[in-house]
Design a protein around this motif. Structure first.
Motif, PDB file in Angstrom:
ATOM      1  N   GLY A  24      18.500 -64.368  -8.160  1.00 33.32           N
ATOM      2  CA  GLY A  24      19.869 -64.623  -8.934  1.00 33.32           C
ATOM      3  C   GLY A  24      20.398 -63.402  -9.878  1.00 33.32           C
ATOM      4  O   GLY A  24      21.486 -63.666 -10.265  1.00 33.32           O
ATOM      5  N   SER A  25      19.907 -62.247  -9.519  1.00 31.40           N
ATOM      6  CA  SER A  25      20.601 -61.153 -10.510  1.00 31.40           C
ATOM      7  C   SER A  25      21.324 -60.244  -9.457  1.00 31.40           C
ATOM      8  O   SER A  25      21.208 -60.416  -8.285  1.00 31.40           O
ATOM      9  CB  SER A  25      19.230 -60.365 -11.043  1.00 31.40           C
ATOM     10  OG  SER A  25      19.683 -59.307 -11.563  1.00 31.40           O
ATOM     11  N   ARG A  55      20.434 -58.265 -18.262  1.00 32.10           N
ATOM     12  CA  ARG A  55      20.746 -59.038 -17.104  1.00 32.10           C
ATOM     13  C   ARG A  55      20.901 -60.541 -17.028  1.00 32.10           C
ATOM     14  O   ARG A  55      20.222 -60.963 -18.069  1.00 32.10           O
ATOM     15  CB  ARG A  55      19.963 -58.647 -16.073  1.00 32.10           C
ATOM     16  CG  ARG A  55      19.704 -57.040 -15.849  1.00 32.10           C
ATOM     17  CD  ARG A  55      18.933 -56.920 -14.654  1.00 32.10           C
ATOM     18  NE  ARG A  55      18.971 -55.356 -14.355  1.00 32.10           N
ATOM     19  CZ  ARG A  55      18.866 -55.046 -12.931  1.00 32.10           C
ATOM     20  NH1 ARG A  55      18.890 -56.028 -12.031  1.00 32.10           N
ATOM     21  NH2 ARG A  55      18.850 -53.722 -12.537  1.00 32.10           N
ATOM     22  N   LEU A  56      21.640 -61.154 -16.327  1.00 30.12           N
ATOM     23  CA  LEU A  56      21.526 -62.518 -15.978  1.00 30.12           C
ATOM     24  C   LEU A  56      21.045 -62.861 -14.722  1.00 30.12           C
ATOM     25  O   LEU A  56      21.277 -62.229 -13.841  1.00 30.12           O
ATOM     26  CB  LEU A  56      23.021 -62.914 -16.406  1.00 30.12           C
ATOM     27  CG  LEU A  56      23.681 -62.518 -17.869  1.00 30.12           C
ATOM     28  CD1 LEU A  56      25.193 -63.070 -17.786  1.00 30.12           C
ATOM     29  CD2 LEU A  56      23.061 -63.522 -18.846  1.00 30.12           C
ATOM     30  N   PRO A  57      20.787 -64.000 -14.712  1.00 29.02           N
ATOM     31  CA  PRO A  57      20.476 -65.173 -15.608  1.00 29.02           C
ATOM     32  C   PRO A  57      19.451 -64.664 -16.481  1.00 29.02           C
ATOM     33  O   PRO A  57      18.246 -64.192 -16.184  1.00 29.02           O
ATOM     34  CB  PRO A  57      20.043 -66.329 -14.989  1.00 29.02           C
ATOM     35  CG  PRO A  57      19.405 -65.990 -13.647  1.00 29.02           C
ATOM     36  CD  PRO A  57      20.091 -64.618 -13.400  1.00 29.02           C
ATOM     37  N   LEU A  58      19.228 -65.260 -17.884  1.00 26.23           N
ATOM     38  CA  LEU A  58      18.101 -65.327 -18.550  1.00 26.23           C
ATOM     39  C   LEU A  58      16.974 -65.804 -18.106  1.00 26.23           C
ATOM     40  O   LEU A  58      16.973 -66.897 -17.603  1.00 26.23           O
ATOM     41  CB  LEU A  58      18.574 -65.645 -20.060  1.00 26.23           C
ATOM     42  CG  LEU A  58      19.793 -65.259 -20.734  1.00 26.23           C
ATOM     43  CD1 LEU A  58      20.009 -66.050 -21.990  1.00 26.23           C
ATOM     44  CD2 LEU A  58      19.547 -63.664 -20.865  1.00 26.23           C
ATOM     45  N   LEU A  59      15.842 -65.049 -18.083  1.00 22.91           N
ATOM     46  CA  LEU A  59      14.599 -65.300 -17.574  1.00 22.91           C
ATOM     47  C   LEU A  59      13.350 -65.592 -18.670  1.00 22.91           C
ATOM     48  O   LEU A  59      12.688 -66.808 -18.384  1.00 22.91           O
ATOM     49  CB  LEU A  59      14.166 -64.259 -16.634  1.00 22.91           C
ATOM     50  CG  LEU A  59      14.883 -63.952 -15.393  1.00 22.91           C
ATOM     51  CD1 LEU A  59      14.292 -62.811 -14.707  1.00 22.91           C
ATOM     52  CD2 LEU A  59      14.891 -65.078 -14.642  1.00 22.91           C
ATOM     53  N   ILE A 114      15.439 -72.024 -10.719  1.00 26.18           N
ATOM     54  CA  ILE A 114      16.869 -71.284 -11.271  1.00 26.18           C
ATOM     55  C   ILE A 114      17.987 -72.095 -10.188  1.00 26.18           C
ATOM     56  O   ILE A 114      17.868 -71.991  -8.837  1.00 26.18           O
ATOM     57  CB  ILE A 114      16.805 -69.782 -10.875  1.00 26.18           C
ATOM     58  CG1 ILE A 114      15.510 -69.203 -12.026  1.00 26.18           C
ATOM     59  CG2 ILE A 114      17.855 -69.136 -11.230  1.00 26.18           C
ATOM     60  CD1 ILE A 114      15.413 -67.844 -11.645  1.00 26.18           C
ATOM     61  N   THR A 115      19.141 -72.385 -10.901  1.00 26.56           N
ATOM     62  CA  THR A 115      20.156 -72.899 -10.101  1.00 26.56           C
ATOM     63  C   THR A 115      21.497 -72.314 -10.540  1.00 26.56           C
ATOM     64  O   THR A 115      21.463 -71.613 -11.746  1.00 26.56           O
ATOM     65  CB  THR A 115      20.252 -74.584 -10.356  1.00 26.56           C
ATOM     66  OG1 THR A 115      20.531 -74.809 -11.916  1.00 26.56           O
ATOM     67  CG2 THR A 115      18.974 -75.110  -9.858  1.00 26.56           C
ATOM     68  N   ARG A 116      22.425 -72.249  -9.951  1.00 21.15           N
ATOM     69  CA  ARG A 116      23.729 -71.699 -10.332  1.00 21.15           C
ATOM     70  C   ARG A 116      24.477 -73.009 -10.755  1.00 21.15           C
ATOM     71  O   ARG A 116      24.385 -73.820  -9.894  1.00 21.15           O
ATOM     72  CB  ARG A 116      24.174 -70.966  -8.865  1.00 21.15           C
ATOM     73  CG  ARG A 116      23.667 -69.806  -8.746  1.00 21.15           C
ATOM     74  CD  ARG A 116      24.232 -69.113  -7.637  1.00 21.15           C
ATOM     75  NE  ARG A 116      25.453 -68.535  -8.122  1.00 21.15           N
ATOM     76  CZ  ARG A 116      25.801 -67.326  -7.381  1.00 21.15           C
ATOM     77  NH1 ARG A 116      25.721 -66.946  -6.318  1.00 21.15           N
ATOM     78  NH2 ARG A 116      26.942 -66.856  -8.181  1.00 21.15           N
ATOM     79  N   LYS A 117      25.414 -72.480 -11.746  1.00 20.10           N
ATOM     80  CA  LYS A 117      26.450 -73.715 -12.139  1.00 20.10           C
ATOM     81  C   LYS A 117      27.400 -73.988 -11.232  1.00 20.10           C
ATOM     82  O   LYS A 117      27.893 -75.003 -11.126  1.00 20.10           O
ATOM     83  CB  LYS A 117      26.857 -73.293 -13.405  1.00 20.10           C
ATOM     84  CG  LYS A 117      25.922 -73.331 -14.525  1.00 20.10           C
ATOM     85  CD  LYS A 117      26.509 -73.010 -15.879  1.00 20.10           C
ATOM     86  CE  LYS A 117      25.589 -73.152 -17.078  1.00 20.10           C
ATOM     87  NZ  LYS A 117      25.981 -72.723 -18.454  1.00 20.10           N
TER      88      LYS A 117
END
Length: 137
Positions: A24-25, A55-59, A114-117
């Motif tokens: 996801g990064s 970096r995103l997403p926050l982990l 982890i999902t994407r919006k």
């Protein structure tokens, strides 16, 4: 002239430049480790570097929520107690462990990761950028 002391590496200890891709990064994190360093310590360093770089997403920073994989070695997660140099590779993947959460409605367990919006397509980007520029009077 500015002089600095270089750290001396004891004989027999090799250092490796490793690359860890976070799902996801945007790109991998690269840093140097001793080949005897444990997988858990490498995961901790990777999470701290990830957060420091913003970096995103926050982990988060809890290494117990993550697993480290070696894409070449197979689908098994690496043991946190093994040394990082014992695998013979330098490219790894850091993934968040799936968590079991009980659903409110039917009581069936649901796996959350982890999902994407959004879909990330150019159409959704275009629509978002248009909605930001529209002003109301």
């Amino acid at each position: 002239m500015l002089m600095y002391k270089q750290k001396k590496i004891p004989a027999g200890r090799n250092r490796l430049l490793i690359s860890i891709t976070v799902i996801g990064s945007a790109g991998p994190i690269r840093f140097v480790v001793n080949e005897e360093e444990l997988v858990a310590a490498v995961m901790d360093t990777a999470l701290k570097s990830y957060a420091r770089e913003g970096r995103l997403p926050l982990l988060g920073s809890n290494i117990n929520d993550f697993v480290l994989y070696c894409p070449i070695a197979g689908t098994e997660a690496l043991s946190p107690l093994e040394s990082i140099g014992s695998f013979g590779v330098r490219n790894f993947m850091l993934c968040k462990k799936p968590q079991q959460v009980e659903a409110v409605g039917d009581g069936k367990p649901v796996t959350v990761g982890i999902t994407r919006k959004n879909s990330g397509s150019w159409k959704s980007w275009f629509n978002r950028s248009l909605s930001l520029k529209v002003s109301s009077h």
